[in-house]
Design a protein around this motif. Structure first.
Motif, mmCIF file in Angstrom:
data_model
loop_
_atom_site.group_PDB
_atom_site.id
_atom_site.type_symbol
_atom_site.label_atom_id
_atom_site.label_comp_id
_atom_site.label_asym_id
_atom_site.label_seq_id
_atom_site.Cartn_x
_atom_site.Cartn_y
_atom_site.Cartn_z
ATOM 1 N N LEU A 1 6.275 5.862 5.404
ATOM 2 C CA LEU A 1 5.630 4.944 4.476
ATOM 3 C C LEU A 1 6.376 4.976 3.158
ATOM 4 O O LEU A 1 6.857 6.035 2.745
ATOM 5 C CB LEU A 1 4.176 5.382 4.264
ATOM 6 C CG LEU A 1 3.225 4.480 3.510
ATOM 7 C CD1 LEU A 1 3.018 3.164 4.248
ATOM 8 C CD2 LEU A 1 1.883 5.171 3.332
ATOM 9 N N ALA A 2 6.469 3.831 2.499
ATOM 10 C CA ALA A 2 7.122 3.765 1.191
ATOM 11 C C ALA A 2 6.364 2.767 0.324
ATOM 12 O O ALA A 2 5.734 1.835 0.833
ATOM 13 C CB ALA A 2 8.578 3.334 1.329
ATOM 14 N N SER A 3 6.413 2.985 -0.983
ATOM 15 C CA SER A 3 5.764 2.050 -1.901
ATOM 16 C C SER A 3 6.506 2.033 -3.226
ATOM 17 O O SER A 3 7.224 2.974 -3.565
ATOM 18 C CB SER A 3 4.295 2.426 -2.127
ATOM 19 O OG SER A 3 4.196 3.576 -2.917
ATOM 20 N N CYS A 4 6.313 0.959 -3.960
ATOM 21 C CA CYS A 4 6.844 0.873 -5.318
ATOM 22 C C CYS A 4 5.861 0.057 -6.148
ATOM 23 O O CYS A 4 5.135 -0.775 -5.618
ATOM 24 C CB CYS A 4 8.240 0.255 -5.343
ATOM 25 S SG CYS A 4 8.299 -1.448 -4.771
ATOM 26 N N LYS A 5 5.823 0.364 -7.428
ATOM 27 C CA LYS A 5 4.926 -0.345 -8.335
ATOM 28 C C LYS A 5 5.627 -0.583 -9.664
ATOM 29 O O LYS A 5 6.371 0.267 -10.140
ATOM 30 C CB LYS A 5 3.653 0.458 -8.587
ATOM 31 C CG LYS A 5 2.729 0.519 -7.401
ATOM 32 C CD LYS A 5 1.420 1.164 -7.763
ATOM 33 C CE LYS A 5 0.493 1.171 -6.560
ATOM 34 N NZ LYS A 5 -0.777 1.810 -6.857
ATOM 35 N N PHE A 6 5.361 -1.736 -10.238
ATOM 36 C CA PHE A 6 5.865 -2.095 -11.556
ATOM 37 C C PHE A 6 4.850 -1.653 -12.595
ATOM 38 O O PHE A 6 3.646 -1.856 -12.424
ATOM 39 C CB PHE A 6 6.086 -3.611 -11.624
ATOM 40 C CG PHE A 6 6.524 -4.101 -12.963
ATOM 41 C CD1 PHE A 6 7.807 -3.850 -13.418
ATOM 42 C CD2 PHE A 6 5.662 -4.818 -13.769
ATOM 43 C CE1 PHE A 6 8.219 -4.315 -14.654
ATOM 44 C CE2 PHE A 6 6.059 -5.291 -14.999
ATOM 45 C CZ PHE A 6 7.341 -5.024 -15.445
ATOM 46 N N LEU A 7 5.311 -1.025 -13.668
ATOM 47 C CA LEU A 7 4.433 -0.609 -14.758
ATOM 48 C C LEU A 7 4.692 -1.513 -15.956
ATOM 49 O O LEU A 7 5.761 -1.452 -16.561
ATOM 50 C CB LEU A 7 4.709 0.853 -15.141
ATOM 51 C CG LEU A 7 4.554 1.893 -14.032
ATOM 52 C CD1 LEU A 7 5.003 3.263 -14.531
ATOM 53 C CD2 LEU A 7 3.125 1.941 -13.536
ATOM 54 N N LYS A 8 3.743 -2.377 -16.290
ATOM 55 C CA LYS A 8 3.916 -3.303 -17.407
ATOM 56 C C LYS A 8 3.888 -2.589 -18.749
ATOM 57 O O LYS A 8 4.648 -2.907 -19.640
ATOM 58 C CB LYS A 8 2.826 -4.373 -17.392
ATOM 59 C CG LYS A 8 2.981 -5.393 -16.326
ATOM 60 C CD LYS A 8 1.927 -6.463 -16.470
ATOM 61 C CE LYS A 8 2.034 -7.467 -15.347
ATOM 62 N NZ LYS A 8 1.028 -8.511 -15.452
ATOM 63 N N THR A 9 2.976 -1.676 -18.877
ATOM 64 C CA THR A 9 2.864 -0.978 -20.152
ATOM 65 C C THR A 9 2.973 0.515 -19.909
ATOM 66 O O THR A 9 2.165 1.106 -19.220
ATOM 67 C CB THR A 9 1.509 -1.269 -20.840
ATOM 68 O OG1 THR A 9 0.455 -0.928 -19.944
ATOM 69 C CG2 THR A 9 1.405 -2.730 -21.223
ATOM 70 N N GLY A 10 4.004 1.075 -20.450
ATOM 71 C CA GLY A 10 4.204 2.509 -20.335
ATOM 72 C C GLY A 10 4.459 3.080 -21.713
ATOM 73 O O GLY A 10 4.747 2.355 -22.654
ATOM 74 N N SER A 11 4.341 4.381 -21.815
ATOM 75 C CA SER A 11 4.557 4.984 -23.123
ATOM 76 C C SER A 11 5.717 5.964 -23.127
ATOM 77 O O SER A 11 6.249 6.281 -24.173
ATOM 78 C CB SER A 11 3.281 5.692 -23.591
ATOM 79 O OG SER A 11 2.878 6.661 -22.639
ATOM 80 N N SER A 12 6.113 6.431 -21.939
ATOM 81 C CA SER A 12 7.212 7.394 -21.892
ATOM 82 C C SER A 12 7.693 7.587 -20.456
ATOM 83 O O SER A 12 7.000 7.229 -19.501
ATOM 84 C CB SER A 12 6.764 8.748 -22.450
ATOM 85 O OG SER A 12 5.831 9.355 -21.576
ATOM 86 N N ALA A 13 8.860 8.182 -20.340
ATOM 87 C CA ALA A 13 9.387 8.517 -19.021
ATOM 88 C C ALA A 13 8.510 9.574 -18.356
ATOM 89 O O ALA A 13 8.297 9.540 -17.135
ATOM 90 C CB ALA A 13 10.825 9.020 -19.146
#
Length: 66
Positions: free
Chosen positions: A31-43
């Motif tokens: 199984l694999a997944s990916c997600k886009f993070l619109k608002t992030g604050s740090s690595a």
């Protein structure tokens, strides 16, 4: 089962992403997944969200203890 995770963050626009891959004992992708993070604050936050997603994936899709 083995779960690999990674997170990324772009400080210029505040976007990031996470990816997770679950593999079996032979190294084949289960199984694999990916997600886009619109608002992030740090690595660091992106990496922690990736870890959280990997744990959730393992708990949802396997019967093995996590």
């Amino acid at each position: 089962m083995k779960v690999n995770v990674d997170g990324s963050f772009d400080a210029l626009n505040g976007n990031g992403g996470i990816g997770t891959v679950m593999r079996d004992w032979e190294g084949k992708v289960v199984l694999a997944s990916c997600k886009f993070l619109k608002t992030g604050s740090s690595a660091l936050k992106a990496e922690l969200l990736a870890c959280k997603e990997g744990i959730a994936m393992a708990r949802t899709w396997t019967n093995y203890p996590v």
